[in-house]
Design an enzyme around this catalytic site. Structure first.
Site: not given
Lengths: 361, 256, 290
Positions: C33, C241, C244, C266, C272
């Site tokens: 970080g 979606c 899908c 997606c 997808c």
């Protein structure tokens, strides 16, 4: 019916072909040569060399041609090329006192050793469009004079000899290299000057202008502006001595600025400095003013909050390649981020509307 | 009893000019010390040195920390000194703009110190903010307004709330009533006196206004040209000044 | 895999520069970080187009790698195509669209839906690495705030969001705390993706223009900043979606007709397509699809 976007690759190739066609323009018109750009667009070439940080007029001319005359794009091409070049060594500091001056003026003394040399300047041209240039005639022959035999002394050295201007003691410390180390603050003067000399001309001009209008005013006089050729020498370890590896044209501006002093410390003028590749005097003068503004701390002046006094602000925003990249990237797809905000705004609107409804009931 | 704060030979120069020279004193818990003098007398320089905003050229500032007892504040590592600055200490600036975040709401201004020391419950932070706004006589419905929309007196009261919310033991005040109308000053002084008594605060108050110290301070230090010229109990110094300069100050012959 | 363009060093950057970047990467992995300054090079693509990510990818690539490049979750967006071509030309590495097949994935603005595994590297393109930048513009000051863990100001921002909007109104680039120490900008991924920052893969973040590199080692603890009574909520569009049928993936909204009709698909095109190949269908799937 929606079909997921495909064919990005084909679109890119086609766009590049179209770009090449547009670059060439009407094929009935003769194509520009690199030599033509180098010789006849020389101030554009100089700017590209200065901000591209690479002294090579032919490459700069090529970049301008490839960029369709967009100088920031040309500078970008030069920078990207430059970064791939091996770093063989460092030159010795150039000696601008030994410059063969094409132009040398001082605003602080009417006459002085070496004289005022006007050189090829726009300064006193009347800005009237010259339609004779459209007819492509040959220009009148300029008068010539034998080159000066002795080096032209620096104006500020006369002031320095009398103690009238703040002395700048020589320093042999190797300066940090902006292109090899990340820029970190606080930045010393060597680093600030490095950054300014390759900063965007328009940005530095704007900053310098702001100091003249009172945002960090520092009362500048152009002590000296000189443009001309200097030798670049390098110490070759195998030889054990310096050899000249070429000659470059530079513009140097030294300003004489507001004095400091007190009852106990004799008053002295202060300095600002600009040095830029090629004939680039607007940039060099601007650089000197901004350099001076950034020196407020070492000279014991107040931080008035002026943008030109703020080293983080000036150095972080002067690079036009960084600036244009980040600015223009907002045209890239951002639909994922936008979608997330769209959902948030819809949700907040629903919450506010149900709140209003409850309040009404 | 251990003093809460001890200054020992605190000296600060600006080049050849003396800011404050060789100042020593003890401040005990619950005590309010006034520092008076004209502008340029070094009282603000001294306050900055004591609060750790300026590094003195010589001397020590020893504070009786909650966890480790007396420590030289100037020798503390920066994280500890800054932690002290936002927990156990408070600093009230003359200009509330220097002590407030003008771009965020009153509630956030009060809540910031709580969040800086780990408060992570929005509802509780807000409750405390409302409570503190009430204690400094700001209506709770102003909690989401920015300080820009407040009068000078309200801004100053908000600054006080923002500082006292973490329950500090020592408050530094730099001309806390400067720049306010006389009627507003009186109300603020009243409020300050109440809070100091109620919370058992120790305080160091820098001012050129003798009315402020008469109301707030137990003890007084009079400064001139960077040096302390007289100290004593407030009433004693004001009613029976010994030093010529103090006599001038008290008789108001001196324009301060 | 094909041979790379002999006019350039493998993966474009010279070996010295790659070593410099690798040193920064190792430091970044050692201090999760923390933003490590590095001497970013000028790349042959503009700042803002992913020069930081490209340099990190160049420093990590080996000839045996399989590279995937996505932008907004998709392999076919123009900038993803352009970066992929750049490495095909300069490094000659194998490329793929499949998350599971890639050893190195460079991404802009998304984390793939398919969970990453040990041994994979995810490289993020980062525009503004400093999570405190819009609260405090001064670099010298923000570095001090990180050094002293002074993150109160960050919470002031979240407090203000709730006070004025009723909820934390940061939808993307939602700040996180890494291993209880540094507050980090996860790059402009939607906050939906934040939980995926705790991953088995190595995650590297490159900011070219701002000259910073930072990193998350595998299985590093990453928490999204929030309040106890306003917990972090990785929200997404409230739809499935349309191609899908997936109800748990991040969705793009597409305007499909002049009347403003919408469909949701997606954002992760590989995910997808994989689901569709497995026979999953959505509201607008062509029923005859094989």
């Amino acid at each position: 019916m929606y079909v997921a976007v495909k064919g990005g690759e084909r679109a890119i190739d086609a766009a590049h072909d179209w770009l090449a066609e547009e670059r060439r323009g009407d094929p009935q018109t003769p194509e520009l040569s690199i030599a033509q750009i180098r010789e006849q667009m020389s101030l554009a070439v100089n700017r590209v060399m200065a901000e591209g940080s690479l002294y090579d007029p032919d490459l700069a001319a090529l970049a301008i041609k490839q960029a369709r005359g967009d100088l920031i794009e040309a500078i970008f091409l030069i920078r990207a090329y430059r970064t791939t070049l091996p770093r063989i060594g460092h030159s010795r500091p150039v000696d601008t006192a030994a410059m063969r001056c094409d132009r040398r003026i001082s605003a602080t003394f009417k006459d002085l050793p070496g004289g005022q040399v006007l050189g090829p300047t726009f300064d006193y041209t009347h800005r009237l469009l010259d339609f004779a240039l459209a007819a492509e005639g040959a220009p009148a022959q300029a008068a010539s004079a034998p080159p000066a035999s002795a080096p032209v002394p620096r104006v500020l050295d006369f002031l320095d000899a009398d103690g009238l201007i703040q002395n700048e003691p020589p320093c042999d410390d190797a300066p940090r290299d902006l292109t090899r180390e990340p820029l970190e603050f606080p930045a010393d003067r060597a680093l600030r000057l490095q950054s300014l000399t390759r900063s965007d001309e328009g940005f530095v001009l704007g900053m310098a202008y702001s100091t003249q209008r009172g945002y960090g005013r520092n009362h500048p006089f152009v002590g000296e502006l000189r443009i001309g050729a200097v030798e670049v020498t390098m110490d070759i370890p195998e030889l054990g001595f310096d050899i000249c590896i070429g000659e470059i044209t530079l513009t140097e501006c030294e300003t004489v600025n507001q004095f400091t002093g007190s009852k106990t410390q004799p008053a002295q003028f202060t300095r600002g400095y600009g040095l830029v590749f090629g004939q680039t005097e607007r940039k060099a003068i601007s650089m000197a003013l901004v350099d001076r503004a950034l020196r407020w701390e070492e000279l014991g002046e107040d931080d008035t909050g002026a943008p030109a006094q703020d080293a983080e602000f000036v150095l972080a925003h002067g690079d036009n390649i960084q600036a244009t990249g980040f600015l223009e990237h907002i045209k890239l797809p951002h639909y994922v981020d936008f979608q997330s905000e769209l959902e948030l705004v819809r949700r907040m609107r629903r919450a506010a509307q149900s709140g209003m409804k409850e309040a009404a009931e | 009893m251990t003093p809460l704060l001890q200054a020992k030979g605190v000296t600060k120069r600006y080049g050849a000019r003396l800011g404050c020279g060789d100042v020593s004193f003890d401040l005990y818990p619950g005590e309010v010390m006034g520092i008076v003098g004209e502008s340029g007398s070094g009282k603000s320089t001294l306050l900055s040195c004591l609060a750790g905003h300026l590094v003195p050229d010589a001397g020590k500032v020893i504070y009786d920390t909650r966890a480790q007892g007396p420590r030289d504040v100037l020798a503390l590592p920066e994280p500890e000194r800054r932690m002290l600055g936002r927990t156990d200490w408070a600093f009230v600036h003359q200009n509330p703009r220097d002590g407030l975040r003008m771009g965020v709401s009153a509630g956030a201004n009060v809540g910031e110190r709580l969040m800086a020391v780990g408060a992570r419950h929005y509802g509780q932070i807000r409750e405390q903010a409302v409570d503190w706004l009430g204690r400094v006589e700001i209506a709770p419905d102003r909690i989401d307004d920015r300080p820009r929309a407040f009068s000078g007196g309200m801004q100053q009261r908000l600054q006080i709330a923002r500082n006292l919310v973490t329950g500090p033991r020592l408050v530094f005040m730099d001309e806390p009533t400067g720049g306010l109308d006389v009627s507003v000053q009186a109300r603020l002084l009243d409020l300050l006196r109440g809070l100091v008594r109620e919370m058992g605060l120790s305080a160091i108050v820098v001012t050129h206004d003798l009315a402020v110290v008469r109301l707030l301070a137990d003890r007084l230090m009079v400064m001139k040209d960077g040096a302390v010229v007289e100290t004593g109990l407030t009433d004693q110094v004001l009613d029976d000044p010994q030093h010529g300069y103090t006599q001038l100050l008290v008789s108001s012959v001196l324009q301060v | 895999m094909t041979a790379h363009d002999p006019n350039y060093n493998f993966a474009y950057l010279d070996e010295q520069t790659k070593r410099m970047i690798r040193r920064a990467l190792l430091k970044a992995l050692a201090i999760p970080g923390y933003q490590v300054p590095f001497a970013s090079r000028e790349m042959p693509m503009p700042y803002g187009w992913g020069t930081g990510g490209v340099q990190v990818t160049a420093a990590c690539l080996t000839p045996e790698d399989t590279l995937k490049v996505i932008d907004q979750g998709a392999d076919d967006t123009t900038n993803a195509v352009s970066i992929r071509k750049f490495f095909e030309r300069t490094a000659g590495v194998a490329v793929t669209g499949h998350t599971a097949e890639a050893s190195l994935i460079q991404t802009r603005h998304r984390i793939p839906e398919t969970p990453l595994t040990e041994g994979q590297i995810l490289v993020y393109q980062v525009p503004i690495p400093e999570p405190l930048r819009f609260l405090e513009p001064r670099e010298t000051e923000t570095r001090r705030m990180h050094a002293l863990e002074e993150y109160g100001l960050m919470y002031v921002k979240l407090y203000e969001d709730i006070a004025h909007n009723g909820e934390i109104s940061t939808a993307y680039a939602y700040p996180v705390r890494v291993e209880g120490r540094y507050v980090m900008d996860p790059s402009p991924i939607p906050r939906f993706d934040n939980p995926k920052l705790e991953s088995a893969a190595i995650q590297l973040f490159g900011a070219g223009r701002e000259q910073r590199i930072y990193a998350l080692p595998p299985y590093c603890r990453v928490t999204s900043l929030d309040f106890e009574d306003h917990p972090f909520d990785p929200s997404k569009a409230d739809h499935d979606c349309d191609l899908c049928g997936c109800g748990t993936s991040y969705l793009d909204e597409v305007i499909v007709d002049d009347a403003g009709g919408r469909m949701f698909v997606c954002s992760d095109t590989d995910f997808c397509a994989g689901r569709q190949a497995e026979g999953h269908q959505g509201r607008l799937s062509r029923k005859e699809t094989a």
